[in-house]
Structures are given as C-alpha cells and as structure tokens.
Design a protein around this motif. Sequence first.
Motif, short mmCIF file in Angstrom:
data_model
loop_
_atom_site.label_atom_id
_atom_site.label_comp_id
_atom_site.label_asym_id
_atom_site.label_seq_id
_atom_site.Cartn_x
_atom_site.Cartn_y
_atom_site.Cartn_z
N GLY B 450 0.81 -1.21 0.00
CA GLY B 450 0.00 0.00 0.00
C GLY B 450 0.85 1.26 0.00
O GLY B 450 0.33 2.36 0.14
N ARG B 451 2.15 1.10 -0.13
CA ARG B 451 3.03 2.26 -0.12
C ARG B 451 3.96 2.22 -1.32
O ARG B 451 4.11 1.20 -1.98
N GLU B 531 1.89 6.75 0.89
CA GLU B 531 0.78 5.87 0.55
C GLU B 531 0.49 5.95 -0.94
O GLU B 531 0.55 7.02 -1.54
#
Lengths: 209, 706
Positions: B450-451, B531
């Motif tokens: 997610g990053r 993010e």
Amino acid sequence: MTELTHEASLEHAHPEHEGTGVENRKLGMWLFLSSEFLFFGALISNYLLYSNRAGFPGVYPSEIYDIPFTSVSSFVLLMSSLTMVLAHNAQTRQDVNGTRTWLFATAALGSIFLGGQVFEFTEFIVNFDMKLSTNPAASAFYVLTGFHGTHVAIGVIMLLSLWGISRRRGGLSDRQGLNLELVGLYWHFVDIIWIVIFTVVYLLSVPPV
Amino acid sequence: MTATAERPATTIFRRPSSTKGLWSWITTVDHKRIGIMYGYAAFSFFIIGGLEALLLRIQLSQANGEFLTAGAYNALFTMHGTTMIFLFVMPASSALMNYLLPLLIGARDVAFPRLNALSWWIFFFGAIFLYSTFIFGTSMAPVGVDGIGGVDGNLAPGGGPGSFNFLADSPDGGWFGYQPNAGPLYSPGTAMDYWALGLQIIGLASLVSSVNFLVTVLNLRAKGMRLLRMPVFAWMTMITSFLLLFSLPIIAVALFMVTFDRQFGSLFFAANAGGDPILWQHLFWLFGHPEVYILILPAMGIVSEILPTFSRKPLFGYSAVVFAGAAIAFLGFGVWAHHMFASGITPVAQAAFGLATMTIAIPTGIKIFNWLGTMWMGRIRLHTPMLFAIGFVAMFTIGGLSGVTHAVVPSDWQQTDTYYIVAHFHYVIFGGAVFGLFGGLYYWFPKITGRLMNERLGKVHFWLMLLGFNLTFGPMHWLGLQGMVRRTWKYAPETGLEPWNLAVTVGAFIIALSIFIFMINWFTSRRRGRESGLDPWDARTIEWMAPNPTPEYNFAVPPVVTSLDHFWHLKYQEDVEGRAVRVADADEIVANIEHEQLNPSSPIHLPNPSYFPFFFALGLPLMFYGVIYHRTPWGKALILVGLVISLAAIIGWAMEPLEEPHGGDGEPADHELDDRVELIASSAEGGGGPEGRRAAPGGETESGDD
Ligand code: HEM
Ligand SMILES: [Cu+2]
C-alpha cells in the motif's frame, strides 16, 4: 497424485470464469501426466542408448528376457485397464457393488503384475547374476522398470484407498467419483507406458553381437 | 453422498484458523502470503549467493591470490551458481507469479491453494536440505584414483576424511555437475549427494507449481479475459510453466541416475565401466537450456507490463510479443547441444545446433524491437521501475548478442570455458532476469504494502547497480577473449590479467552496495513510504483495480474484462484526434463497479488454511537424508520416519474437511469453500459502502474472521 485430489478448487465459487470447461483437477492430472511422459521418455532413451552397446561385462538384460512370462504379465496389466474402465462405468451408473468389485479387480491385477516383476527381478539377480551394478545396460533396465513398478504400486494404493472408502461409506460420493476418474487416467497412463516398455525394451531390443 | 458425509465427526482434522502469528504463515494457503514467503526466501539466498561471489572475487582480485584454497574456490562457485539459479531467480520469479497471477487474471486465488502451499514448503525444505551440506556434507579429494588425486593443486581436498572445512565441504562439481567428475569415483564424500537430492526436491516444488499455475491460467480467468486479453506477465507465467512441466522430468531422471550411481552402484555415468558421461550432458542441457528461458521469460513478462505503463502507450505488437515468447520456449527445447560444442559431438550435430540456436535470436529480436517500439514516441516517465525495465532491455540485448557469437561453432571453441561465457550468461541472467525482477518489485511494491518505495533511493540503487554490473561483467568479455579460463582459482601475474580482474572485483562490491541501498529502501518504505492509493502509476491492467495493499479476497467484485488493458480503457477514451482523454478516475471506477455489482448476500469464499502441506513437505528432506546415509541403521530409520510423516500428511490432507461448518448457512453451498471472509456483507451492513471499506486498508481482513 494424491496431491491433486481433494483440492479445494475455486472453480465452483464463481462459475462465470473463462476457462477450458475441463474440471480443474482433471486438467491438473492431464498436465501432470504429460510431464510424466517425458520422465519415462528419458528413462527409455537411457535404456535404448545402453542396451545394445557392445563390450560390457556380464549379461545384458536382452539376453535373459523371458518373453512368454512377461507377455502374460503384460496381458494382466492390460486387462486391468479394462477393469478400470468397468469400475468407472459402474460408478457413473451409481452401481456401488460393481464399482467396488471392479476397483478391487483392478488393484488385484496390478498387484499380480507387480508380483511378476518381483519374480523377474529375483530371477535375474539370483539365476543370471545381473545386478544394478553389473553394467550400464542392467542399470538402465532396473531403474526404468523399477520406476514403472513404483508407479503401478502407487496406483494400486490409490485404488485400494478408493475401494476402502467405498466400503466404509457405502459408496462413493460425486467428489470421490471424480477421484476415481483421476485414478483411472493415471492407471491408463501407467498401462500405456508399459505397452511402450514391453514393445521397445522387451520385444525389439536385441543383445549386441 | 454429499460433502456432509465426508466431514469426519472428529475434530482432529479441523482446519486451522489463525490469521496472525507463525502458525498462520505455516498454514496459509493464500497465494499472496505464499508469494511473500517465496520472495523473502529468494532474497535471502540472493544475499548468500552474493556473499559467495564476493569471496570468489576477493580471491581473483590479484594474481596468485591466497585468500581461498582451490577446494574452497570450487565449492563456492558451485554453490554460488546453484544458489543464484535455483534458490534465487527461480523462487523470486515464483514469488511475483504467485502474488500476481490471480490478480492479473482477476481470480481470487490459484486453482489449488493447498498445492500452492505445498510447492512453497517443498521448496523451503529443499533449500535448507541443500544448504545443510555446509554443516553435514563432506567433500574429499579422490586420492589414489588413477594417481591424480591430491597431488595436483587443482584437486586438493576440500575437507578430507575426518576434517571439517566449512567452506570447502560442500558440492564442488559446478552448477551443472558434469559426470564423471561429480560421480562417486571423483567426488567421494556426501556433498554432491546433497546437491543432487537437494535439486531433486526443489524441482518437485517447481513441478507442482507449474501444474497449479497452468490450471489457474487456463481455468480461472475473469469473465471476458480471453487468452489474448491477458497481461503479458500472465502469458509468460503460463509459458514458463509449460517449460517447467516438460523440462523438469528430464533433470529429475538425470539426478536420479546420479543418485543411483553414487548410492546404489549403478553405472550410468561411470566412464571406466562403459557409462557415458556425454549422456549426462545431453540430459542436463535438455533441461538446462529450457531452464535459461525459465529464468528470463518471467522477467520479459514483467518488463512488458512496465514499459507500456510508463510510456503511456499500449504494448507495441502485443500478440507478436506473446507469440515470440511461445516460439522462444518451443525452440528452446531444440538447441541444448550448443552447450556441448567442445564435447566431441558430430560436425553435423554441431552445425544443426548452431543454426537452431541462431533462429532463437529471431523471436528474441522481435521482442526487443517491440519493447523499443513501445517506448518510441511514448510520453516516458522515468520512475524507478521504468529505469530497471530500460536497463533490462539494454543489458539483455548485449547478452543476447554475445550469445549469438557462441552459436557460431568455431568461434565458440575459442570462447567456451572462458570468462567470455561467464560474461554472456551474467548479461542475460543478471542484466536480464535480475534487472527485470527488481523492476517488478518497485512496480508492484504498492500492491504488497500500500506504499511506494522511495524514488530517490530507487534511482541511486539503479544507477549504482548498472555501473557496478557493467564494471563487473563487461571486462569479463575481454578477459575471456584474452584466454582467462572459467573456474580458475589462480592466474599468474605474467598473464597481464590483473588490472581488469581488479576492476571486476571493484564492480562486484559496487553491486553489493547498491543491493544494500535497496534493502534500506525496502524496509523503510514498507512502514513509512508514501501511501500509494489505488493506482499510483496510472496503470493499464486489472490487478490495479484491487485495493492496495491487496486484501485477502483480492477483488471485492471480480472485474468483467472487455478488452486488453481493460483498466486503461475504463479510464481513458480517444478523442477525435485519437488522443487519449481521461474520462474517469480510478477510484470512481472501482467504487462504481462495487456499488452496482456488490451483492451483500453472497459472501466471498476463500479456501481454509491447512497444516498438511507443511508436514507433507517436511517428510521429504528426512527421506532424502536417509537415502544419503542409507548404509547406516539410523539412515534407514530416517527414510522410514520421513515416509511416515509424508504419508500421514497425505491422509490428513485427504480427510481434511473441505470447509469448516459455519453457522446459519446450513447448505454447504459449493462444497469446497467456506465463507470465512464475509467482508462484503459486513461492509454493507456497516453502511460505509465500498469507499468506507477501502479507506481502511489492511485491517479488515482479520476483523472479519472467526
Ligand atoms: C539470443 C539468445 C541466446 C543465445 C543465442 C545463447 C547462446 C548460448 C550458447 C551458444 C551458450 C554456450 C556457450 C558455451 O558454453 O560454450 C550459452 C551459454 C549460456 N547461456 Fe545463453 N544464449 C542466449 C540467451 C540466454 C539467456 C536468455 C540465458 C538466461 C537467462 C542464457 C544463459 C546461459 C547460461 C547460464 C550459459 C552458460 C551455461 C554454462 O554454465 O556453461 N542464455 N548461451
Ligand atoms: Cu543454452
């Protein structure tokens, strides 16, 4: 093979997939068997390479084959493919007794074949002094037929497991029926390989002069 | 008879249900977690193999180096090659294929999740088995054999009977274990047994996953995802799986033959008893050449995803790229003897295999030109994944060109067994496969975490690695042409080879530095990276329609695919002048689909975790230890113990209920799956709607559980 059975297949979860239409496990079995063809292909090539090279010490396998005996055991294995088909057929007709009988018959014929192989190996080792370490041709013979025998033995175990399940549960579920079909595919494959081995290794190979 | 009848009343076979902690990793059947485990394992072996390489390079940095003994040098290059190929590049590809294949084709998991876990655990135990040779293995000089042993420094003992030499007591027959050198006569001791049986186990892992991936690709594609709408990486996964399926049985046979020779006295490769060493070479390379495509095709797939995304153009000649991949794989089975030009095969065979090898350059060239065509006139964004993809194309091309030079037989006679070959295969494997894999890691990092990874560190990593790589392997071309032989542990100062060797060693350390920077980047970005949101790269393919990090169920609503680059076409349409115009935002698109198609009353079914793959795999190395020591009673006992463990696991596997009983839903709807993850329903009840759920990435997978 057992790895391929009972797998939590996701197919039923959402039937609107693009796909081949062949059930997952059956497709997996076909793919696995296609790999097995190359496995035996390599082993048979090894044998052919060594079986008629002249000059090895000791006996060559092709000098001591007992063709009538092996013909009989080959016939037994061939018949087991027939009983396998009958087992599958009985299962599709929901004929519990028939399925059980034919499964057992298949396993029994397979075991007879294995018994024949044990007899043959013993004969070769004891009476003809042909061991794994006698010469490369003998090595190739034992490893090839030994691996085939192992495949038959695994097949017999799977057949007996199905037979046992059917006895304990009073029949095979649809799911187990698919397993029966998969074992059938495997069994026919093992038979086909044997036909090739019997023809190429036993019937056609001649000792070097 | 239904599934109900098959569910044993006992609780012994209850399926495990932990979702956190060690047990959850041991019992997981989630393709993403399995992919992550593959990834970390592969990377660890990359570090180990890299350290081995650095030791080799320290030894060669000066003429007449004294850093390593000859025995240790042999052991280290053998383990380096074996590690990099079988324990790094293959499992690293496997990691990405595992993680991404279902996502790329819009599936919830692979076709056989438990088999997938089985592959991973077999690989894991196989790798440990192979590496345990450093502790248990012995490598002895063939003293007294034909009077050559122990006298010549090149055959100096590794450890020797009774002694213990950590580095040298490991396999030392080269990564292709040529016979009879690696046979019982010339390599007594157990180290080569660890090698042969270790590779046997690892090969089984790949065989199982190849079947699994093939069934997945063939049967589990999302609606509308016709074969020629699949992302190229999915295609390359499929082609690689076919290669594995057809080449692994051959190496399995060859490794069995070696084991029989070494352990049970068969004479397949015993040259002194009529065995044929050339047979080993044929069998090994009949596997070995397809193997090099097993290494490179996944990377080609990755690059074919990255280049279009960052050029903002569709892949140029999609179907040509796909068919060229298939052609490479097909031709790859017919060129193996180009590794044997110096082995005395007939001139006709040499000519035929030389020509066949050259034909492979055609589909390879097609791919390269298509990649260039993709970038041509594109609006290129040079993010880190793109840099690695471009690096791949450039470096791989150099390696491909030197490959063609050794397809020319007389020329190869000069090159074979020199550093020129070493340069070639590092350009294709490191410059190709490894650059591609790193590109893939940077590209799909957001899907896993997610990053985003840090761009600046990423660029430093790329440029340092590119520099170090070329400094290491470029000069090897001329070293080789000057006659520096491969696998030599010493060279004399008079040869004049020293300066370039020093440069090579410096290059190797620069690569090491760049990898260190990558690791810093990875571990800091995992926690603190920016993010990524849903679609950080403005990507083209549907894996980016699933949230980041990917939830356990992959897609809330599996997409219905209407075209190649489906996601892109949802986002963009052509205006009258043929320019792409953005028509929708990625988040909007996904939110809309979920809003329209989410069916709260039908929960998502995911497969249950299972103990049995782990235990089944655990039995194998035990059995194989037993084979190595089968002459001792405890060796025989080990075979038995391993067999019992594996058989028990198979029985457990077969008896395992396919689902845990679940309250309320009396009908075991689809017999095989449970509704452990009822996220859709719960999110709908929560009233948050699709957006609400995506806003809380990660956590909810666990919360929906038991
Ligand atoms: C245009 C494509 C290629 C051609 C024409 C080609 C040609 C060759 C030839 C003829 C050899 C044998 C050299 C010798 O031992 O004398 C060789 C070795 C090798 N190639 Fe390639 N190759 C190509 C692509 C690749 C790829 C894609 C890889 C791996 C990803 C690769 C990996 C290797 C390896 C590992 C060796 C060395 C094997 C050993 O240790 O002896 N090659 N290549
Ligand atoms: Cu090759």
